[in-house]
Structure formats: C-alpha cells, structure tokens
Scaffold this active site. Structure first.
Site, mmCIF file in Angstrom:
data_model
loop_
_atom_site.group_PDB
_atom_site.id
_atom_site.type_symbol
_atom_site.label_atom_id
_atom_site.label_comp_id
_atom_site.label_asym_id
_atom_site.label_seq_id
_atom_site.Cartn_x
_atom_site.Cartn_y
_atom_site.Cartn_z
ATOM 1 N N PRO A 3 99.585 6.846 56.481
ATOM 2 C CA PRO A 3 99.950 7.878 57.449
ATOM 3 C C PRO A 3 101.029 8.843 56.983
ATOM 4 C CG PRO A 3 100.787 5.723 58.091
ATOM 5 C CD PRO A 3 99.841 5.492 56.962
ATOM 6 N N ASN A 4 100.818 10.085 57.378
ATOM 7 C CA ASN A 4 101.754 11.199 57.161
ATOM 8 C C ASN A 4 101.783 11.728 55.727
ATOM 9 O OD1 ASN A 4 102.746 11.211 59.927
ATOM 10 N ND2 ASN A 4 103.710 9.265 59.401
ATOM 11 N N ARG A 23 106.598 17.657 54.493
ATOM 12 C CA ARG A 23 107.252 16.539 55.157
ATOM 13 C C ARG A 23 108.503 16.109 54.385
ATOM 14 N NH1 ARG A 23 105.287 10.322 54.619
ATOM 15 N NH2 ARG A 23 106.864 9.479 56.007
ATOM 16 N N TYR A 81 110.599 13.387 49.754
ATOM 17 C CA TYR A 81 109.284 13.219 49.134
ATOM 18 C C TYR A 81 108.908 14.332 48.160
ATOM 19 C CZ TYR A 81 108.932 9.686 52.764
ATOM 20 O OH TYR A 81 109.171 8.589 53.563
ATOM 21 N N ASN A 89 99.353 3.519 48.454
ATOM 22 C CA ASN A 89 100.589 3.917 49.111
ATOM 23 C C ASN A 89 100.307 3.817 50.610
ATOM 24 O OD1 ASN A 89 102.893 4.972 50.187
ATOM 25 N ND2 ASN A 89 102.931 6.816 48.904
ATOM 26 N N ALA A 112 104.092 4.090 55.997
ATOM 27 C CA ALA A 112 104.813 3.265 56.981
ATOM 28 C C ALA A 112 104.139 1.923 57.239
ATOM 29 C CB ALA A 112 104.965 4.041 58.284
ATOM 30 N N HIS A 115 105.390 -1.471 55.806
ATOM 31 C CA HIS A 115 106.484 -2.258 56.382
ATOM 32 C C HIS A 115 106.090 -2.964 57.676
ATOM 33 C CE1 HIS A 115 108.429 0.268 53.475
ATOM 34 N NE2 HIS A 115 108.188 1.354 54.175
ATOM 35 N N ASP A 151 96.238 -8.676 54.984
ATOM 36 C CA ASP A 151 95.065 -9.566 55.030
ATOM 37 C C ASP A 151 93.877 -8.953 54.284
ATOM 38 O OD1 ASP A 151 96.447 -11.469 56.424
ATOM 39 O OD2 ASP A 151 95.553 -11.023 58.374
ATOM 40 N N GLU A 181 100.983 -1.388 44.321
ATOM 41 C CA GLU A 181 101.660 -0.734 45.448
ATOM 42 C C GLU A 181 102.487 0.410 44.880
ATOM 43 O OE1 GLU A 181 104.745 -3.173 47.130
ATOM 44 O OE2 GLU A 181 105.053 -1.820 48.832
ATOM 45 N N HIS A 223 105.024 3.953 45.828
ATOM 46 C CA HIS A 223 105.789 4.780 46.758
ATOM 47 C C HIS A 223 106.400 5.933 45.990
ATOM 48 C CE1 HIS A 223 105.386 1.797 49.900
ATOM 49 N NE2 HIS A 223 105.708 0.886 49.005
ATOM 50 N N LEU A 224 106.438 7.079 46.659
ATOM 51 C CA LEU A 224 107.101 8.248 46.061
ATOM 52 C C LEU A 224 108.608 8.025 46.015
ATOM 53 C CD1 LEU A 224 104.943 10.625 48.175
ATOM 54 C CD2 LEU A 224 104.974 10.729 45.681
ATOM 55 N N SER A 225 109.144 7.599 47.161
ATOM 56 C CA SER A 225 110.578 7.312 47.253
ATOM 57 C C SER A 225 110.807 5.852 46.866
ATOM 58 C CB SER A 225 111.067 7.555 48.685
ATOM 59 O OG SER A 225 110.506 6.592 49.575
ATOM 60 N N ARG A 282 116.599 2.752 50.879
ATOM 61 C CA ARG A 282 116.579 3.455 52.172
ATOM 62 C C ARG A 282 116.897 2.497 53.330
ATOM 63 N NH1 ARG A 282 111.292 6.939 52.335
ATOM 64 N NH2 ARG A 282 112.409 7.818 54.134
ATOM 65 N N ARG A 317 112.727 -0.527 55.821
ATOM 66 C CA ARG A 317 111.806 -0.224 54.703
ATOM 67 C C ARG A 317 111.915 -1.256 53.576
ATOM 68 N NH1 ARG A 317 110.016 5.065 55.955
ATOM 69 N NH2 ARG A 317 111.642 6.169 57.104
HETATM 70 C C1 DQA Z 1 106.561 5.962 51.352
HETATM 71 C C2 DQA Z 1 107.789 5.160 51.813
HETATM 72 C C3 DQA Z 1 107.585 4.619 53.214
HETATM 73 O O1 DQA Z 1 108.740 3.909 53.630
HETATM 74 C C4 DQA Z 1 107.355 5.759 54.193
HETATM 75 O O2 DQA Z 1 107.073 5.262 55.476
HETATM 76 C C5 DQA Z 1 106.306 6.706 53.737
HETATM 77 C C6 DQA Z 1 106.218 7.067 52.329
HETATM 78 C C7 DQA Z 1 106.785 6.620 49.980
HETATM 79 O O3 DQA Z 1 105.810 6.966 49.349
HETATM 80 O O4 DQA Z 1 107.931 6.799 49.569
HETATM 81 O O5 DQA Z 1 105.579 7.258 54.552
HETATM 82 O O6 DQA Z 1 105.473 5.071 51.238
#
Ligand code: DQA
Length: 157
Positions: free
Chosen positions: A19-20, A27, A32, A83, A86, A89, A96, A107, A109-111, A116, A120
């Site tokens: 999501p997002n 964003r 990011y 990725n 959210a 977490h 599952d 796995e 993540h950009l950040s 953080r 998270r």
């Molecule tokens: C994220 C880190 C997550 O905590 C956050 O909810 C995101 C982006 C990242 O790519 O840094 O939506 O997955």
C-alpha cells in the site's frame, strides 16, 4: 533428449509492492525520495535482464490482493522480492502466504524501518523471508535482484 541451455525457460522474478507505494515520488519524498514506482519497475526489469531474468512487477493497496499475488509466486516465480510497505508490520496473512513458498524471498524497503518509529521495528515479512535489504532507496531493489541472481545461479528454472 536435447537440453535447453537458454535462460528463457526461467520463471520471472516477481516483485510485489504494498500500500501507498503507487504514490512514490509524491509521498513523503524526504523519506522515500522522488523516484516513482514506474521508474523502479523499469530499473528492476533492466537489472533482472542483465542477470538473464524477466520480471513480473505489481502493486496493490489491498491486503487480500497482495496475499493472492504472493500465492501466485508459488508456481509462477523463480523468486519473490516483496516490499509489503505498512503490511510488513501488521499482516499475519502476508506471513502465512510467504510460508507456502519454496522459492527465495527477499524483503525490501526503500527506507530503513529499524531507524524509524517503534511500530516499524516489527516485521512479519522478515519471518518468512530469506533475507532483508532496507535503507538504500531504489538500490534496495537492485541489491535484492543481485541477491536473487546469486541464490539462483546455476538453476535453470
Ligand atoms: C516501506 C517502510 C514501511 O514502514 C512503510 O509503511 C512503507 C514503505 C519502505 O519501503 O521504506 O510504506 O516499506
């Protein structure tokens, strides 16, 4: 019987985004960056190609859709790069689904969530992943593809 030595019989690397992430670029760019998801998709395809892989790249804002796409990697992917944003977490359903995969799962993540907010710091995805790459922006995806290529070296499918 003739052996097919071409790399074209390899299944694609599935790269799934939660999501997002469809709004990357707009964003919270201070966290990011300004790279859009479309740009990440293009860079992933090029990097995977350089290792002899194709990619299937997708994004969803819906948990159930993400679960279904993870299930699709059971038979359709040579590896999964995820990725989960959210849902990383919060989602036992995502974990599952990951547990049913026998292919490598990275796995990304950009950040760097570890730097953080406390909420998270927990990752359900990590419990179902081969490894995690976080904190390098677009490069997290590139490093994940390199990792997958290393893990699958020599494998035909
Ligand atoms: C994220 C880190 C997550 O905590 C956050 O909810 C995101 C982006 C990242 O790519 O840094 O939506 O997955």
């Amino acid at each position: 019987m003739a052996k097919n030595t071409s790399k074209s019989n390899r299944l694609p690397i599935h790269i799934l985004n939660g999501p997002n992430l469809n709004l990357l670029g707009k964003r919270e760019p201070e966290i990011y960056g300004r790279t859009t998801l479309a740009e990440i998709e293009k860079a992933c395809a090029a990097r995977a190609r350089s290792h002899g892989f194709s990619t299937l790249f997708a994004q969803s804002n819906k948990e159930g859709e993400l679960v279904e796409m993870i299930q699709g990697a059971r038979t359709g992917a040579s590896a999964l790069i995820l990725n989960a944003a959210a849902y990383t977490h919060t989602s036992v359903a995502v974990l599952d689904a990951l547990k049913m995969l026998s292919v490598p799962v990275i796995e990304v993540h950009l950040s760097n969530p570890a730097r953080r907010e406390d909420f998270r710091h927990k990752s359900y995805v990590a419990m179902g992943a081969t490894g995690t790459i976080a904190g390098f922006g677009l490069n997290s995806y590139m490093l994940a593809i390199d990792a997958v290529a290393g893990l699958l070296k020599g494998k035909k499918k």
